[in-house]
Motif scaffolding. Structure first.
Motif: not given
Lengths: 194, 194
Positions: A127-128, A130-132, A134-137, B84, B131, B134
């Motif tokens: 999840l961490e 994927s979350y990162l 997503s933030v980059e996208r 992270f 997530y 986001s």
DNA sequence: CTATTCCTTTAACAAATGATAAATAATGAG
DNA sequence: CTCATTATTTATCATTTGTTAAAGGAATAG
């Protein structure tokens, strides 16, 4: 099934027992090109690992087909909003290239969290990541032109060349016509205009 | 400190022991308007809960000040990529309105995961929620016009009215001038043009 | 209170993208 | 292979957003 555990291995948290427990929640599915893996309207209960093939998540918005996500082999695909909220999803998963999926039963998988903290940790670490991503996208969409986004996508996913243009355009947040225009004007960096 | 646990309460996973363990990783900090909570270049080791006040995360891109995130009171703020990956962050956290923060020492907090699976679960659930937020923001940026995004922001965060326009523009992915133009043309839905 | 600085608006023009329609090109069924 | 369908490109024009510059307002330090 090995490919899935190779994928999990990067997080270095699973014991043998935990791997076996996960295996019990998995099944393998062969899928054809264009095949619908999950259809719109259903509530998601599966996390897929793409052993081979290309998939996309898409939905209809104002009558238009919008590609939300491309998944290449060696990656996970899931309709996460539905998975986490247990509400029906307007989204669908479709194969763009034939391949093989590992289907993880999410209910069973999540239940393992109580018995095996290592599995919950694996999931937390995924999840961490994927979350990162997503933030980059977000950053990519927000501060880059359509042309820059297209160039980035080409670099990140060469295999994208196999994917119909019309799906790529909506992923980039532009129209098919705009993307076609961008491609027409596109000159690789090492091209000389004489 | 109570506000933080009220916030955690929505996830319904913490025992009293776990709450006490978390409390030991927290400290309270009073902050002034404009105060820098974390500066660019450092590696983040803190998760903040905003008891009172407004904060933003921002960074410089091509010499321009870009607001990545607004945090209103009652919410968490952190430079997650740095947290992270444990790499220095180009981002900074700044107060836009004076207030009070609860600073959670992330190293200590993460260490609690090994002893208290409930705390790791809490964190996992918060990650799931972040997530999803986001992913929704991606959709918002990708398929809505600047005007629509501005209207959405107004609805979601009324308090945003207190925030200087120049910070909002970059959050919406447009220029200050464009935002000013949008506001000039903006008529609420129930306005009649006679 | 005043002066300076910072913030916001306005204007004029350029560039990028959208919408629609029509022309080509590619693909797949039979 | 051929036809029908689908995908892509091209063209034209409208709209949105960007860029730059200048003017007007608001906030703040002294």
């Amino acid at each position: 099934m090995q490919a899935l555990f190779d994928y999990f291995e990067q997080f270095k948290v699973l014991s043998e027992t935990e791997k076996q427990a996960i295996t019990a929640t998995c099944s393998i599915k062969r899928v054809e090109k264009q095949e619908m893996v999950e259809t719109s309207g259903s509530t998601s209960n599966t996390i897929y690992f793409l052993e081979k093939g290309i998939a996309r998540i898409y939905y209809y918005k104002d009558g238009k087909d919008i590609t939300e996500y491309f998944a290449l082999s060696g990656n996970l695909v899931a309709r996460v909003q539905s998975l986490f909220t247990q509400k029906p999803s307007p989204k669908a998963i479709q194969m763009l290239e034939a391949g093989e999926l590992i289907a993880i039963n999410a209910t069973q998988f999540f239940q393992l969290f109580d018995t095996y903290p290592g599995i919950e940790r694996l999931f937390r670490l995924m999840l961490e990541a994927s979350y990162l991503e997503s933030v980059e996208r977000i950053e990519s969409i927000q501060f880059h032109s359509a042309k820059e986004r297209y160039e980035t996508l080409l670099k990140e996913m060469e295999i994208i060349q196999k994917v119909p243009l019309k799906y790529i355009a909506s992923y980039l947040g532009i129209t098919q016509v705009s993307l076609s225009r961008i491609r027409a004007n596109y000159l690789p960096n090492d091209t000389q205009i004489s």
